[in-house]
Design a protein around this motif. Structure first.
Motif, PDB file in Angstrom:
ATOM      1  N   LEU A   4       0.833  -1.190   0.000  1.00  0.00           N
ATOM      2  CA  LEU A   4       0.000   0.000   0.000  1.00  0.00           C
ATOM      3  C   LEU A   4       0.871   1.244   0.000  1.00  0.00           C
ATOM      4  CD1 LEU A   4      -2.604  -0.887   2.805  1.00  0.00           C
ATOM      5  CD2 LEU A   4      -2.925  -1.130   0.342  1.00  0.00           C
ATOM      6  N   THR A   5       0.332   2.345  -0.509  1.00  0.00           N
ATOM      7  CA  THR A   5       0.993   3.626  -0.297  1.00  0.00           C
ATOM      8  C   THR A   5       0.665   4.105   1.107  1.00  0.00           C
ATOM      9  OG1 THR A   5      -0.887   4.937  -1.082  1.00  0.00           O
ATOM     10  CG2 THR A   5       0.740   4.209  -2.736  1.00  0.00           C
ATOM     11  N   TYR A   7      -0.736   6.875   1.809  1.00  0.00           N
ATOM     12  CA  TYR A   7      -2.090   7.422   1.719  1.00  0.00           C
ATOM     13  C   TYR A   7      -3.134   6.315   1.872  1.00  0.00           C
ATOM     14  CZ  TYR A   7      -6.261   9.578  -0.305  1.00  0.00           C
ATOM     15  OH  TYR A   7      -7.539  10.034  -0.508  1.00  0.00           O
ATOM     16  N   ASP A   8      -2.928   5.209   1.168  1.00  0.00           N
ATOM     17  CA  ASP A   8      -3.879   4.096   1.249  1.00  0.00           C
ATOM     18  C   ASP A   8      -3.844   3.416   2.617  1.00  0.00           C
ATOM     19  OD1 ASP A   8      -4.850   4.461  -1.322  1.00  0.00           O
ATOM     20  OD2 ASP A   8      -3.326   3.171  -2.216  1.00  0.00           O
ATOM     21  N   LYS A  34     -12.147  12.656  -1.271  1.00  0.00           N
ATOM     22  CA  LYS A  34     -10.925  11.880  -1.474  1.00  0.00           C
ATOM     23  C   LYS A  34     -11.108  10.411  -1.104  1.00  0.00           C
ATOM     24  CE  LYS A  34      -8.578  14.513   1.263  1.00  0.00           C
ATOM     25  NZ  LYS A  34      -7.467  15.053   2.084  1.00  0.00           N
ATOM     26  N   ARG A  35     -11.938  10.164  -0.117  1.00  0.00           N
ATOM     27  CA  ARG A  35     -12.097   8.800   0.394  1.00  0.00           C
ATOM     28  C   ARG A  35     -13.561   8.369   0.253  1.00  0.00           C
ATOM     29  NH1 ARG A  35      -7.314   7.364   2.436  1.00  0.00           N
ATOM     30  NH2 ARG A  35      -5.897   8.982   3.231  1.00  0.00           N
ATOM     31  N   TRP A 117       5.825  18.426  -3.254  1.00  0.00           N
ATOM     32  CA  TRP A 117       4.834  18.827  -4.249  1.00  0.00           C
ATOM     33  C   TRP A 117       5.080  20.236  -4.778  1.00  0.00           C
ATOM     34  CZ3 TRP A 117      -0.570  17.011  -1.998  1.00  0.00           C
ATOM     35  CH2 TRP A 117      -0.603  15.610  -2.000  1.00  0.00           C
ATOM     36  N   PRO A 145       4.341   3.175   5.162  1.00  0.00           N
ATOM     37  CA  PRO A 145       2.910   2.850   5.172  1.00  0.00           C
ATOM     38  C   PRO A 145       2.506   1.943   6.324  1.00  0.00           C
ATOM     39  CG  PRO A 145       3.773   2.738   2.939  1.00  0.00           C
ATOM     40  CD  PRO A 145       4.961   2.909   3.844  1.00  0.00           C
ATOM     41  N   LEU A 171       3.846  10.294   0.665  1.00  0.00           N
ATOM     42  CA  LEU A 171       2.422   9.966   0.646  1.00  0.00           C
ATOM     43  C   LEU A 171       2.075   8.859  -0.350  1.00  0.00           C
ATOM     44  CD1 LEU A 171       0.175  11.097   2.380  1.00  0.00           C
ATOM     45  CD2 LEU A 171      -0.436  12.635   0.507  1.00  0.00           C
ATOM     46  N   TYR A 172       2.748   8.837  -1.483  1.00  0.00           N
ATOM     47  CA  TYR A 172       2.416   7.846  -2.515  1.00  0.00           C
ATOM     48  C   TYR A 172       3.556   6.869  -2.772  1.00  0.00           C
ATOM     49  CZ  TYR A 172      -1.756  10.578  -3.122  1.00  0.00           C
ATOM     50  OH  TYR A 172      -2.943  11.237  -2.875  1.00  0.00           O
ATOM     51  N   GLN A 173       4.463   6.747  -1.813  1.00  0.00           N
ATOM     52  CA  GLN A 173       5.481   5.704  -1.896  1.00  0.00           C
ATOM     53  C   GLN A 173       4.896   4.387  -1.383  1.00  0.00           C
ATOM     54  OE1 GLN A 173       9.289   6.486  -0.179  1.00  0.00           O
ATOM     55  NE2 GLN A 173       9.603   8.405  -1.293  1.00  0.00           N
ATOM     56  N   PRO A 174       5.058   3.298  -2.132  1.00  0.00           N
ATOM     57  CA  PRO A 174       4.496   2.021  -1.692  1.00  0.00           C
ATOM     58  C   PRO A 174       5.366   1.333  -0.649  1.00  0.00           C
ATOM     59  CG  PRO A 174       5.589   1.760  -3.799  1.00  0.00           C
ATOM     60  CD  PRO A 174       5.686   3.223  -3.451  1.00  0.00           C
TER      61      PRO A 174
END
Length: 322
Positions: A4-5, A7-8, A34-35, A117, A145, A171-174
């Motif tokens: 998962l990232t 965020y997930d 978003k969710r 960002w 995560p 945030l979006y690194q798995p």
């Protein structure tokens, strides 16, 4: 093990805790948009968007917590916490004490922070030290995560208000996340790499930079120990002191402003309680005392990189790597 990232992983923690406890609710700036999967499962009464009014959002969370709910509020970017300081610091952090323990305030505030960002200074400002300095609040900032999921579950179950910072750059690194419903106690650091020459202490994205620095140092015969704090308050003082007692050298690294940052507190802790173990001065690496640029290259330049960390550690060990 699922991947998962970060965020997930936060979404997974919210899902599990809302299934487990009907008193858990979530609201904030765009959270239902978003969710949407949470809205589909739990409905609009437990997951809802709010106006862009951070003080009102935080104040509503304090009131909800006082009446027995466990709110999770999303205030988007960390600098927006400025609009909610009275509600979080002066109310949530103090009312349990002022009530003589008659009320508890189990609420979690989510906020994104850090470089990654190029969103500019009014959206990127690492303010976690403000809240570490505020009585009654707990502060968490995971770097993986798996830790994000486990620590958020613990934060939701805690009877005290928790500031939960999400590093934008991560945030979006798995990463691998255990499928079962694991939790981690707040206030417990983890040793990611063992070593005997120098201790590298960090949190958030600079944990990865410390790990990269440790690999560089190993190529030059220097064994660095890497500690990920994970929680800033409670702070795992024992983990830090144990490591420094072994290595005798300390480099503290964080993206936030070096001036009066978490690194200063850790340096003071070691100077007061482990001075006899030190073989060299403590080094702090942090961001500059300046607003963060919107330019991506300049933004990245404000973050301590692996090369600078390795060079600082090597100086302490009197063995500069090539």
């Amino acid at each position: 093990m699922p991947t998962l990232t970060l965020y997930d992983a936060v979404g997974a923690a919210l899902t599990e805790e809302m299934r487990r406890d009907s008193s858990v609710i979530a609201f904030g700036e765009g959270i239902a948009t978003k969710r949407h999967e949470l809205v589909d499962e739990f409905g609009g009464l437990r997951i809802r968007n709010t106006p862009l009014a951070e003080g009102i959002i935080a104040g509503t969370a304090v009131g909800a917590a006082a009446t027995g709910l466990r709110p999770v509020v999303d205030l988007l970017f960390a600098p927006f916490l400025c609009y909610a300081m009275d509600e979080l610091v002066n109310s949530a952090g103090k009312l349990r004490y002022l009530s003589g323990g008659q009320f508890s305030f189990p609420l979690v505030t989510l906020a994104m922070t850090g470089a990654g960002w190029g969103v500019g200074a009014q959206h990127n400002h690492n303010v976690e030290a403000w809240f570490v300095h505020s009585p009654g609040l707990k502060v968490v900032m995971p770097s993986t995560p798996a830790d994000a999921k486990a620590l958020l579950k613990s934060a939701i179950r805690d009877d005290n208000p928790v500031l939960f910072f999400l590093d934008i750059g991560l945030l979006y690194q798995p990463g691998e996340v255990p499928a079962d419903e694991q939790t981690l106690p707040l206030g417990r650091a983890t040793v990611l790499r063992e070593g005997h020459d120098v201790t590298l202490v960090s949190y958030g994205k600079t944990v990865q930079h410390c790990q990269q620095a440790a690999e560089t140092l190993a190529d030059h015969g220097i064994a660095a120990e890497v500690i990920d704090l994970r929680s800033l308050k409670p702070l795992d003082e024992a983990a830090i002191l144990t490591s420094v007692g072994k290595t005798g050298r300390l480099v503290v690294v964080h993206e936030a402003n070096r001036l009066c940052g978490i690194g200063a507190e850790i340096a003071a802790l070691v100077a007061e309680q482990a001075f006899a173990s030190l073989k060299a001065p403590i080094i702090r690496l942090g961001g500059p005392d300046a607003p963060v640029a919107a330019s991506y290259p300049l933004e990245q330049a404000s973050v301590p990189q692996a090369s600078a960390i390795a060079a600082a550690a090597a100086r302490l060990c009197a063995a500069q790597p090539a």
